[in-house]
Design a protein around this motif. Structure first.
Motif, PDB file in Angstrom:
ATOM      1  N   ALA A   1       2.670  -9.633  -6.372  1.00  0.00           N
ATOM      2  CA  ALA A   1       3.291  -9.435  -5.060  1.00  0.00           C
ATOM      3  C   ALA A   1       4.223  -8.219  -5.081  1.00  0.00           C
ATOM      4  O   ALA A   1       4.238  -7.408  -4.136  1.00  0.00           O
ATOM      5  N   LEU A   2       4.984  -8.076  -6.167  1.00  0.00           N
ATOM      6  CA  LEU A   2       5.883  -6.926  -6.293  1.00  0.00           C
ATOM      7  C   LEU A   2       5.086  -5.626  -6.347  1.00  0.00           C
ATOM      8  O   LEU A   2       5.461  -4.623  -5.713  1.00  0.00           O
ATOM      9  N   PHE A   3       4.004  -5.628  -7.105  1.00  0.00           N
ATOM     10  CA  PHE A   3       3.129  -4.449  -7.190  1.00  0.00           C
ATOM     11  C   PHE A   3       2.625  -4.065  -5.798  1.00  0.00           C
ATOM     12  O   PHE A   3       2.621  -2.885  -5.421  1.00  0.00           O
ATOM     13  N   LEU A   4       2.203  -5.054  -5.019  1.00  0.00           N
ATOM     14  CA  LEU A   4       1.687  -4.800  -3.672  1.00  0.00           C
ATOM     15  C   LEU A   4       2.775  -4.186  -2.773  1.00  0.00           C
ATOM     16  O   LEU A   4       2.498  -3.235  -2.019  1.00  0.00           O
ATOM     17  N   ILE A   5       3.988  -4.712  -2.855  1.00  0.00           N
ATOM     18  CA  ILE A   5       5.089  -4.185  -2.034  1.00  0.00           C
ATOM     19  C   ILE A   5       5.360  -2.722  -2.372  1.00  0.00           C
ATOM     20  O   ILE A   5       5.521  -1.875  -1.484  1.00  0.00           O
ATOM     21  N   VAL A   6       5.385  -2.422  -3.670  1.00  0.00           N
ATOM     22  CA  VAL A   6       5.633  -1.039  -4.108  1.00  0.00           C
ATOM     23  C   VAL A   6       4.541  -0.108  -3.600  1.00  0.00           C
ATOM     24  O   VAL A   6       4.820   0.992  -3.089  1.00  0.00           O
ATOM     25  N   LYS A   7       3.281  -0.528  -3.702  1.00  0.00           N
ATOM     26  CA  LYS A   7       2.164   0.317  -3.281  1.00  0.00           C
ATOM     27  C   LYS A   7       2.129   0.494  -1.761  1.00  0.00           C
ATOM     28  O   LYS A   7       1.760   1.568  -1.260  1.00  0.00           O
ATOM     29  N   THR A   8       2.505  -0.545  -1.035  1.00  0.00           N
ATOM     30  CA  THR A   8       2.547  -0.416   0.427  1.00  0.00           C
ATOM     31  C   THR A   8       3.647   0.542   0.848  1.00  0.00           C
ATOM     32  O   THR A   8       3.468   1.363   1.764  1.00  0.00           O
ATOM     33  N   LYS A   9       4.787   0.450   0.187  1.00  0.00           N
ATOM     34  CA  LYS A   9       5.894   1.375   0.479  1.00  0.00           C
ATOM     35  C   LYS A   9       5.496   2.809   0.141  1.00  0.00           C
ATOM     36  O   LYS A   9       5.841   3.750   0.877  1.00  0.00           O
ATOM     37  N   LYS A  10       4.772   2.984  -0.937  1.00  0.00           N
ATOM     38  CA  LYS A  10       4.304   4.323  -1.322  1.00  0.00           C
ATOM     39  C   LYS A  10       3.366   4.889  -0.253  1.00  0.00           C
ATOM     40  O   LYS A  10       3.420   6.082   0.074  1.00  0.00           O
ATOM     41  N   LEU A  11       2.508   4.042   0.291  1.00  0.00           N
ATOM     42  CA  LEU A  11       1.605   4.461   1.368  1.00  0.00           C
ATOM     43  C   LEU A  11       2.400   4.901   2.594  1.00  0.00           C
ATOM     44  O   LEU A  11       2.101   5.932   3.212  1.00  0.00           O
ATOM     45  N   GLU A  12       3.427   4.143   2.925  1.00  0.00           N
ATOM     46  CA  GLU A  12       4.250   4.486   4.080  1.00  0.00           C
ATOM     47  C   GLU A  12       4.982   5.805   3.857  1.00  0.00           C
ATOM     48  O   GLU A  12       5.065   6.657   4.756  1.00  0.00           O
ATOM     49  N   ASN A  13       5.513   6.002   2.659  1.00  0.00           N
ATOM     50  CA  ASN A  13       6.224   7.242   2.345  1.00  0.00           C
ATOM     51  C   ASN A  13       5.301   8.459   2.409  1.00  0.00           C
ATOM     52  O   ASN A  13       5.757   9.579   2.680  1.00  0.00           O
ATOM     53  N   ALA A  14       4.022   8.232   2.143  1.00  0.00           N
ATOM     54  CA  ALA A  14       3.040   9.319   2.201  1.00  0.00           C
ATOM     55  C   ALA A  14       2.527   9.558   3.616  1.00  0.00           C
ATOM     56  O   ALA A  14       1.589  10.347   3.813  1.00  0.00           O
ATOM     57  N   LYS A  15       3.130   8.892   4.598  1.00  0.00           N
ATOM     58  CA  LYS A  15       2.764   9.063   6.008  1.00  0.00           C
ATOM     59  C   LYS A  15       1.316   8.685   6.296  1.00  0.00           C
ATOM     60  O   LYS A  15       0.680   9.248   7.176  1.00  0.00           O
ATOM     61  N   PHE A  16       0.798   7.768   5.505  1.00  0.00           N
ATOM     62  CA  PHE A  16      -0.556   7.237   5.717  1.00  0.00           C
ATOM     63  C   PHE A  16      -1.610   8.349   5.700  1.00  0.00           C
ATOM     64  O   PHE A  16      -2.565   8.351   6.486  1.00  0.00           O
ATOM     65  N   SER A  17      -1.421   9.287   4.784  1.00  0.00           N
ATOM     66  CA  SER A  17      -2.405  10.365   4.627  1.00  0.00           C
ATOM     67  C   SER A  17      -3.720   9.799   4.100  1.00  0.00           C
ATOM     68  O   SER A  17      -3.756   8.691   3.554  1.00  0.00           O
ATOM     69  N   ARG A  18      -4.791  10.560   4.241  1.00  0.00           N
ATOM     70  CA  ARG A  18      -6.102  10.080   3.809  1.00  0.00           C
ATOM     71  C   ARG A  18      -6.128   9.772   2.317  1.00  0.00           C
ATOM     72  O   ARG A  18      -6.658   8.741   1.892  1.00  0.00           O
ATOM     73  N   ASP A  19      -5.554  10.652   1.510  1.00  0.00           N
ATOM     74  CA  ASP A  19      -5.520  10.416   0.063  1.00  0.00           C
ATOM     75  C   ASP A  19      -4.725   9.165  -0.272  1.00  0.00           C
ATOM     76  O   ASP A  19      -5.118   8.375  -1.145  1.00  0.00           O
ATOM     77  N   ALA A  20      -3.591   8.980   0.426  1.00  0.00           N
ATOM     78  CA  ALA A  20      -2.756   7.805   0.172  1.00  0.00           C
ATOM     79  C   ALA A  20      -3.475   6.522   0.592  1.00  0.00           C
ATOM     80  O   ALA A  20      -3.361   5.486  -0.080  1.00  0.00           O
ATOM     81  N   ILE A  21      -4.217   6.586   1.682  1.00  0.00           N
ATOM     82  CA  ILE A  21      -4.974   5.417   2.142  1.00  0.00           C
ATOM     83  C   ILE A  21      -6.044   5.039   1.124  1.00  0.00           C
ATOM     84  O   ILE A  21      -6.240   3.860   0.797  1.00  0.00           O
ATOM     85  N   GLN A  22      -6.750   6.041   0.609  1.00  0.00           N
ATOM     86  CA  GLN A  22      -7.788   5.769  -0.391  1.00  0.00           C
ATOM     87  C   GLN A  22      -7.190   5.156  -1.649  1.00  0.00           C
ATOM     88  O   GLN A  22      -7.773   4.236  -2.232  1.00  0.00           O
ATOM     89  N   GLN A  23      -6.017   5.637  -2.060  1.00  0.00           N
ATOM     90  CA  GLN A  23      -5.365   5.062  -3.232  1.00  0.00           C
ATOM     91  C   GLN A  23      -4.905   3.637  -2.960  1.00  0.00           C
ATOM     92  O   GLN A  23      -5.028   2.758  -3.815  1.00  0.00           O
ATOM     93  N   TYR A  24      -4.407   3.394  -1.776  1.00  0.00           N
ATOM     94  CA  TYR A  24      -3.987   2.044  -1.383  1.00  0.00           C
ATOM     95  C   TYR A  24      -5.170   1.074  -1.449  1.00  0.00           C
ATOM     96  O   TYR A  24      -5.039  -0.058  -1.956  1.00  0.00           O
TER      97      TYR A  24
END
Length: 357
Positions: free
Chosen positions: A316-339
């Protein structure tokens, strides 16, 4: 020209510069000798070159088919099957026998063939969309012809069903064919249910969640001579993975929004937007982890409680960190693919945990 001058003596006078029959003969012999040598080299090189060419074609075909079957889905099938079988055998170690290996391998091959058919038929009918969203896929890129893709899908569907029908009984055969049917109506007109958000995610959740887990569990117990009885761990993983497959179903279209909009494919991403769907997916997964922890707290004798609670809390903690990282990346295409890759990593991790809970 220097060679010609030296042989035929066009540049000066004197007896030493005049051509002789001996000189001309020697030059002609040297030239013929060189030609024969080149012919011999070509003659000897031709079979090797042809072999290398054929080997290169086969290697390219193998690479194209590997991309065609979508390796990330194969890993999920392999891990899920291995985890469920391992859990049953670890619970009933007295039933372990090498005589079970051939049948187990046949079952695994059938599952992989079914997986190959479902993801393959989708690419055949999605080729125009994939040229926009996933141009690296082999049919969209031209690495694999449509005819070859059809041949592969026919082989895997018929071959997989034949293996199951001859080895695993009526119920499992019916479930297997039902899975193939769902995979077909997901992609193939006139139904092509993938273009409708709700039926699409229900199909993926059913096939990846219920059918795989229940089918493998039932077939394995039957193979070792045990009656079907739900166990807490298998009940949990079936519910958990069905919910997880729902999340995969609604987030898988996040990187594909451009092509889906172009071809009027209705997905949660096209209707709600990337940000909303990302947060919905993460929220559902967090609820899944809370469910896992709460189930273990409420039923301490069902599971290895420290492992069940501790590992799911870390997931759950891993998921929260990765979701926050996606948000910080402004939901760019590369960030979405990594998510999306991170979600699949969590999916694999759940099956790695299963045998030990």
């Amino acid at each position: 020209m220097a060679g010609a001058t030296a042989v035929f003596g066009t540049g000066g006078a004197g007896p030493s510069m005049k051509p002789t029959m001996t000189t001309v003969s020697r030059v002609m012999n040297d030239a013929c000798g060189d030609a024969h040598a080149r012919c011999r080299v070509v003659t000897h090189a031709t079979p090797g070159a042809a072999f290398d060419s054929q080997t290169g074609k086969m290697t390219a075909l193998g690479a194209a088919i590997w991309k065609f079957v979508r390796p990330h889905t194969i890993r999920g099938t392999l891990l899920g099957t291995t985890a469920i079988v391992s859990k049953i055998l670890m619970t009933n170690p007295e039933m372990i026998s090498l005589a079970l290996v051939p049948r187990a391998l046949l079952g695994l091959v059938a599952l992989l063939m079914g997986n190959g058919y479902i993801v393959g038929i989708n690419q055949i009918y999605d080729v125009d969309i994939d040229k926009v969203n996933k141009p690296f896929l082999p049919v969209a890129s031209g690495e694999l012809s449509v005819a070859a893709a059809w041949a592969f899908c026919a082989f895997t569907a018929i071959g997989g069903a034949a293996i199951v029908a001859t080895n695993f009984g009526t119920l499992i055969t019916q479930l297997y064919c039902f899975g193939l049917f769902l995979g077909t109506i997901y992609s193939v007109p006139p139904l092509r249910l993938k273009q409708y958000a709700l039926p699409a995610f229900m199909i993926i959740a059913c096939v990846r969640g219920f059918l795989l887990n229940f089918g493998v569990y039932h077939a394995t117990r039957a193979a070792i001579g045990l009656p079907f009885v739900w166990s807490p761990a298998i009940t949990f993983i079936t519910i958990f993975v069905t919910m997880f497959a729902t999340v995969i179903a609604i987030t898988k279209d996040l990187p594909d929004i451009e092509g889906d909009l172009k071809y009027d494919i209705q997905t949660f991403s096209t209707r709600l937007g990337v940000k909303a769907v990302s947060f919905i997916g993460s929220g559902l997964l967090l609820a899944n982890y809370v469910f896992a922890i709460g189930l273990s707290v409420a039923n301490p004798t069902w599971f290895n409680q420290p492992l069940m609670i501790g590992v799911h809390a870390l997931y759950a903690l891993f998921l929260i960190v990765k979701t926050k990282k996606l948000e910080n990346a402004k939901f760019s295409r590369d960030a979405i693919q990594q998510y999306y890759r991170d979600i699949w990593a969590l999916f694999y991790s759940e099956y790695l945990l299963l045998p030990w809970i």
